[in-house]
Design a protein around this motif. Structure first.
Motif, PDB file in Angstrom:
ATOM      1  N   ARG A  20     -15.322 -55.415  17.657  1.00  0.00           N
ATOM      2  CA  ARG A  20     -14.816 -55.673  16.317  1.00  0.00           C
ATOM      3  C   ARG A  20     -13.502 -54.908  16.082  1.00  0.00           C
ATOM      4  NH1 ARG A  20     -17.882 -58.367  12.875  1.00  0.00           N
ATOM      5  NH2 ARG A  20     -19.811 -58.211  14.050  1.00  0.00           N
ATOM      6  N   ASP A  21     -13.373 -53.778  16.764  1.00  0.00           N
ATOM      7  CA  ASP A  21     -12.213 -52.927  16.552  1.00  0.00           C
ATOM      8  C   ASP A  21     -10.980 -53.533  17.241  1.00  0.00           C
ATOM      9  OD1 ASP A  21     -10.310 -50.994  16.343  1.00  0.00           O
ATOM     10  OD2 ASP A  21     -11.613 -49.334  16.980  1.00  0.00           O
ATOM     11  N   GLU A  22     -10.060 -54.044  16.413  1.00  0.00           N
ATOM     12  CA  GLU A  22      -8.909 -54.769  16.963  1.00  0.00           C
ATOM     13  C   GLU A  22      -7.878 -53.837  17.607  1.00  0.00           C
ATOM     14  OE1 GLU A  22      -7.431 -57.774  14.209  1.00  0.00           O
ATOM     15  OE2 GLU A  22      -9.456 -58.037  13.436  1.00  0.00           O
ATOM     16  N   ARG A  53      -6.974 -52.692  24.609  1.00  0.00           N
ATOM     17  CA  ARG A  53      -6.585 -52.174  25.935  1.00  0.00           C
ATOM     18  C   ARG A  53      -7.727 -51.378  26.578  1.00  0.00           C
ATOM     19  NH1 ARG A  53      -0.989 -52.527  27.268  1.00  0.00           N
ATOM     20  NH2 ARG A  53       0.132 -53.467  25.540  1.00  0.00           N
ATOM     21  N   ALA A  54      -8.419 -50.597  25.757  1.00  0.00           N
ATOM     22  CA  ALA A  54      -9.530 -49.806  26.304  1.00  0.00           C
ATOM     23  C   ALA A  54     -10.637 -50.744  26.798  1.00  0.00           C
ATOM     24  CB  ALA A  54     -10.077 -48.869  25.232  1.00  0.00           C
ATOM     25  N   ALA A  55     -10.880 -51.832  26.036  1.00  0.00           N
ATOM     26  CA  ALA A  55     -11.934 -52.772  26.437  1.00  0.00           C
ATOM     27  C   ALA A  55     -11.572 -53.454  27.759  1.00  0.00           C
ATOM     28  CB  ALA A  55     -12.147 -53.817  25.336  1.00  0.00           C
ATOM     29  N   VAL A  56     -10.300 -53.840  27.891  1.00  0.00           N
ATOM     30  CA  VAL A  56      -9.863 -54.485  29.139  1.00  0.00           C
ATOM     31  C   VAL A  56     -10.012 -53.501  30.298  1.00  0.00           C
ATOM     32  CG1 VAL A  56      -7.881 -55.474  30.376  1.00  0.00           C
ATOM     33  CG2 VAL A  56      -8.275 -56.088  27.975  1.00  0.00           C
ATOM     34  N   ALA A  57      -9.611 -52.247  30.073  1.00  0.00           N
ATOM     35  CA  ALA A  57      -9.691 -51.243  31.143  1.00  0.00           C
ATOM     36  C   ALA A  57     -11.141 -51.029  31.571  1.00  0.00           C
ATOM     37  CB  ALA A  57      -9.076 -49.926  30.660  1.00  0.00           C
ATOM     38  N   HIS A  77     -13.883 -62.974  22.771  1.00  0.00           N
ATOM     39  CA  HIS A  77     -15.245 -63.522  22.714  1.00  0.00           C
ATOM     40  C   HIS A  77     -15.605 -63.947  21.289  1.00  0.00           C
ATOM     41  CE1 HIS A  77     -19.480 -63.271  24.608  1.00  0.00           C
ATOM     42  NE2 HIS A  77     -19.435 -64.217  23.700  1.00  0.00           N
ATOM     43  N   ASN A  78     -15.993 -65.200  21.162  1.00  0.00           N
ATOM     44  CA  ASN A  78     -16.447 -65.744  19.871  1.00  0.00           C
ATOM     45  C   ASN A  78     -15.490 -65.447  18.717  1.00  0.00           C
ATOM     46  OD1 ASN A  78     -18.681 -66.996  20.828  1.00  0.00           O
ATOM     47  ND2 ASN A  78     -20.130 -65.394  20.256  1.00  0.00           N
ATOM     48  N   LEU A  79     -14.210 -65.403  19.017  1.00  0.00           N
ATOM     49  CA  LEU A  79     -13.153 -65.182  18.026  1.00  0.00           C
ATOM     50  C   LEU A  79     -13.288 -63.841  17.295  1.00  0.00           C
ATOM     51  CD1 LEU A  79     -12.992 -68.744  16.307  1.00  0.00           C
ATOM     52  CD2 LEU A  79     -11.871 -67.989  18.388  1.00  0.00           C
ATOM     53  N   LEU A  80     -14.072 -62.921  17.847  1.00  0.00           N
ATOM     54  CA  LEU A  80     -14.325 -61.637  17.164  1.00  0.00           C
ATOM     55  C   LEU A  80     -13.044 -60.791  17.147  1.00  0.00           C
ATOM     56  CD1 LEU A  80     -16.690 -59.881  15.944  1.00  0.00           C
ATOM     57  CD2 LEU A  80     -16.864 -58.852  18.215  1.00  0.00           C
ATOM     58  N   GLY A  81     -12.524 -60.560  15.969  1.00  0.00           N
ATOM     59  CA  GLY A  81     -11.291 -59.767  15.819  1.00  0.00           C
ATOM     60  C   GLY A  81     -10.115 -60.406  16.529  1.00  0.00           C
ATOM     61  N   TRP A  82     -10.043 -61.732  16.490  1.00  0.00           N
ATOM     62  CA  TRP A  82      -9.098 -62.429  17.367  1.00  0.00           C
ATOM     63  C   TRP A  82      -7.631 -62.118  17.068  1.00  0.00           C
ATOM     64  CZ3 TRP A  82      -5.407 -65.818  15.564  1.00  0.00           C
ATOM     65  CH2 TRP A  82      -5.606 -66.351  14.294  1.00  0.00           C
ATOM     66  N   HIS A 140      -6.692 -58.713  18.653  1.00  0.00           N
ATOM     67  CA  HIS A 140      -6.867 -58.769  20.110  1.00  0.00           C
ATOM     68  C   HIS A 140      -5.823 -59.684  20.761  1.00  0.00           C
ATOM     69  CE1 HIS A 140     -10.357 -56.330  20.012  1.00  0.00           C
ATOM     70  NE2 HIS A 140     -11.186 -57.226  19.523  1.00  0.00           N
ATOM     71  N   LEU A 141      -5.603 -60.846  20.145  1.00  0.00           N
ATOM     72  CA  LEU A 141      -4.666 -61.798  20.771  1.00  0.00           C
ATOM     73  C   LEU A 141      -3.265 -61.218  20.859  1.00  0.00           C
ATOM     74  CD1 LEU A 141      -5.081 -65.559  19.803  1.00  0.00           C
ATOM     75  CD2 LEU A 141      -5.163 -64.481  22.053  1.00  0.00           C
ATOM     76  N   GLU A 142      -2.876 -60.492  19.794  1.00  0.00           N
ATOM     77  CA  GLU A 142      -1.539 -59.908  19.798  1.00  0.00           C
ATOM     78  C   GLU A 142      -1.394 -58.956  21.000  1.00  0.00           C
ATOM     79  OE1 GLU A 142      -0.558 -58.478  15.847  1.00  0.00           O
ATOM     80  OE2 GLU A 142       0.982 -57.182  16.786  1.00  0.00           O
ATOM     81  N   THR A 143      -2.418 -58.116  21.188  1.00  0.00           N
ATOM     82  CA  THR A 143      -2.350 -57.167  22.312  1.00  0.00           C
ATOM     83  C   THR A 143      -2.440 -57.903  23.651  1.00  0.00           C
ATOM     84  OG1 THR A 143      -3.543 -55.662  20.876  1.00  0.00           O
ATOM     85  CG2 THR A 143      -3.293 -54.983  23.164  1.00  0.00           C
ATOM     86  N   LEU A 144      -3.300 -58.919  23.714  1.00  0.00           N
ATOM     87  CA  LEU A 144      -3.438 -59.649  24.980  1.00  0.00           C
ATOM     88  C   LEU A 144      -2.121 -60.339  25.343  1.00  0.00           C
ATOM     89  CD1 LEU A 144      -7.045 -61.222  24.738  1.00  0.00           C
ATOM     90  CD2 LEU A 144      -6.322 -59.136  25.918  1.00  0.00           C
ATOM     91  N   GLN A 145      -1.433 -60.857  24.325  1.00  0.00           N
ATOM     92  CA  GLN A 145      -0.130 -61.494  24.592  1.00  0.00           C
ATOM     93  C   GLN A 145       0.848 -60.464  25.164  1.00  0.00           C
ATOM     94  OE1 GLN A 145       0.673 -63.205  20.762  1.00  0.00           O
ATOM     95  NE2 GLN A 145      -0.756 -64.895  21.129  1.00  0.00           N
TER      96      GLN A 145
END
Ligand SMILES: NC(=O)c1ccc[n+]([C@@H]2O[C@H](COP(=O)([O-])OP(=O)(O)OC[C@H]3O[C@@H](n4cnc5c(N)ncnc54)[C@H](OP(=O)(O)O)[C@@H]3O)[C@@H](O)[C@H]2O)c1
Lengths: 307, 216
Positions: free
Chosen positions: A119-121, A125-129, A146-151, A154-159
């Motif tokens: 949930r923590d947007e 990075r920590a989750a990916v690591a 996952h399931n659009l949770l905090g999307w 998260h998407l901004e960081t993933l981009q």
């Protein structure tokens, strides 16, 4: 000491376990290529059958079950499969996949797909690591929210991570037909490589808007719950396969369900999950041969609805 | 498209049943010391003076600790997230049982009642073995959580009612959780254990206090 199951041990291992498993039919003797689809954002081709791990690969540290899953995973790779999908939500599945891919020496064949599930947007990075450590990969092929949770966060960081070369592809997931309207908005606005959603012969809501939109926007689609979590088999239990399907090269109900999914023109890959070698073999049958055309797809729907 | 109860389950019945076999293997060759210990406890409740009977809650506490450390934290928690926090509740129950041992000994119990309870508990510990089709999956109290909770509820009837209530909370929480999990897994034989547990806990909550003249 437990022997590692490597490729060269694999056939021996199958014989030793006495599992009456045959190769996916097209691997036995013929040299047919697996059916692949291009990921629209790069053109890289992916085999149309991947593998899910929800429930099936959450075996913890059980040595007996780890060996059994190693055989299932080896058959998957041996049959031409590449994409394995997991999530931090699936208990020990990520660490199990990581351990087994290393044991099988299959990291070159793996297309590693997992998810950010927090949930923590600010925690992306920590989750990916954390997932990288569990899988033992230096860089994920695909990271999904996952399931659009905090999307949004998260998407901004993933981009950003994709731009830095820390991830190859990014996407979002949903399932059970939930939040399709929100998914549609995200697909319209955000630069996604992949979406993952539920699509199977009984759950076809995605056909109306999401699949055409994916084609239009050039987004690859992964179909989760291709057997509706296994329930499709309860519906066809003791029913023979329609005669025309057998003639068209469909080997059984698993093959029937999977070919239906991956023959949709927007579809990139379906990710059935299994604990069983015999089922993996049936599922990998759908990776070879001909896909049904539009008329045959309609016939599949009609035949299934009549059951 | 709708969710079914088993859509929320993270693991398969096979993995669950293997937890019992693995616990058995992990405890070899000491596994069989556990039923012997329970028999000794039954004898203590029947024949021993109050001071010696205080060993019963101490042994029960050890059982809760052992269950938390091996079955729950080592094997079950990696495949089922809520089990980790439950293991700490099990440790808390162990602590409460030690405190109980220091405060009040159990009353003595007559042989007929004891034999009836031993028979019931014995039958319940066979359920997972029956489902798994192997003796290795025997569920012993003091080693596996459902049987530990059920047996504790039975034994707590040997204490005055006001001492029981606080100690029945964690067994009740666990049995409720386990009923849901086993229902979703469709493991009907093993489900009997926590379901019987809920029933026995309710009985134990309201069972009148047995007075014993030597209960000093
Ligand atoms: N929100 C999300 O991101 C999300 C949500 C749901 C799913 N997913 C992903 O999608 C994957 C697939 O979905 P799923 O696992 O829920 O369901 P599924 O793949 O539709 O069905 C799995 C079930 O089908 C059975 N099965 C597999 N192959 C079979 C065969 N050939 N014959 C008979 N039975 C067969 C399996 O049992 P056996 O073990 O006995 O073969 C298992 O119980 C998941 O593992 C997960 O990776 C993602």
């Amino acid at each position: 000491m437990r022997l590692p199951i490597r490729r060269r041990h694999f056939l021996l291992g199958l014989a030793a376990t006495g599992v009456a498993v045959r190769w996916p039919r097209t691997l036995a003797g013929q040299h047919e290529s697996p059916i692949t689809r291009a990921i629209p954002s790069t053109g890289e081709r992916l085999p149309v059958i991947g593998m899910g791990t929800w429930r099936t690969f959450n075996v913890g540290n059980d040595p007996v079950l780890l060996d059994e899953r190693a055989r299932v995973l080896e058959l998957f790779f041996h049959s031409g499969g590449r994409l394995v999908d997991a999530s931090p939500m699936y208990g020990s599945a990520e660490s199990v996949v990581g351990e087994l891919v290393e044991r099988l020496d299959r990291s070159d064949d793996l297309f590693a797909a997992t998810k950010v599930w927090t949930r923590d947007e600010r925690d992306t990075r920590a989750a990916v690591a954390e997932s990288e450590a569990l899988w033992g990969v230096g860089r994920f092929d695909l990271m999904q929210v996952h399931n659009l949770l905090g999307w949004e966060g998260h998407l901004e960081t993933l981009q950003a991570m994709k731009a830095e070369g820390r991830l190859r592809y990014i996407g979002v997931t949903t399932s059970h037909g939930r939040r399709h309207e929100e998914l549609e908005r995200i697909m319209t606005r955000e630069p996604l490589d992949f979406v993952q959603l539920t699509y199977n012969i009984a759950d076809r809501e995605a056909e109306a808007r999401l699949l055409p939109l994916a084609r239009e926007k050039g987004i690859a689609v992964i179909a989760n719950r291709p057997f509706q979590g296994g329930r499709l088999f309860d519906r066809v239990r003791s029913q023979p396969l329609p005669g025309w399907a057998g003639d068209a090269g469909v080997s059984g109900w698993a093959d029937f369900f999977l070919r239906f999914i991956v023959s949709h023109p927007a579809m990139t890959c379906a990710i059935p999950a299994t604990t069983q070698l015999a089922h993996m073999r049936e599922n990998m049958d759908a990776l070879y041969g001909q896909l049904p055309d539009e008329t045959q797809r309609q016939r599949m729907i009609n035949d299934f609805q009549e059951i | 498209m709708d969710y079914a109860l088993n859509d929320f389950l993270m693991f398969t019945p096979e993995v669950y049943l293997r937890l019992f076999e693995r616990t058995h293997l992990a405890l070899e060759p000491w596994f069989w010391a556990v039923p012997v210990a329970w028999l000794v406890m039954a004898l203590l409740l029947w024949r021993a003076p109050p001071r010696a009977r205080r060993l019963v809650p101490v042994a029960m506490a050890a059982g809760w600790g052992l269950t938390a450390a091996i079955f729950m934290l080592q094997f079950y928690a990696p495949i089922n997230w809520p089990v980790g926090p439950f293991a700490w509740l099990f440790a808390l129950e162990a602590l409460l049982l030690v405190l109980l041992a220091l405060r009040v000994p159990p009353v003595g119990i007559g042989p007929v009642v004891l034999i009836c309870w031993v028979a019931v508990l014995l039958a319940l510990s066979l359920m997972t073995a029956l489902e798994a089709g192997t003796w290795q999956a025997l569920a012993l109290p003091g080693v596996t959580p459902d049987m530990t909770a059920v047996t504790t509820a039975v034994l707590l009837m040997a204490w005055p009612r006001r001492w029981r209530w606080g100690l029945l909370m964690i067994p009740l929480l666990w049995c409720g959780f386990s009923v849901l999990v086993l229902w979703a897994l469709k493991l009907w034989w093993p489900l009997i254990v926590p379901a019987a547990g809920v029933l026995i806990i309710l009985i134990a909550t309201f069972w009148p206090t047995s007075e014993s003249p030597d209960n000093a």
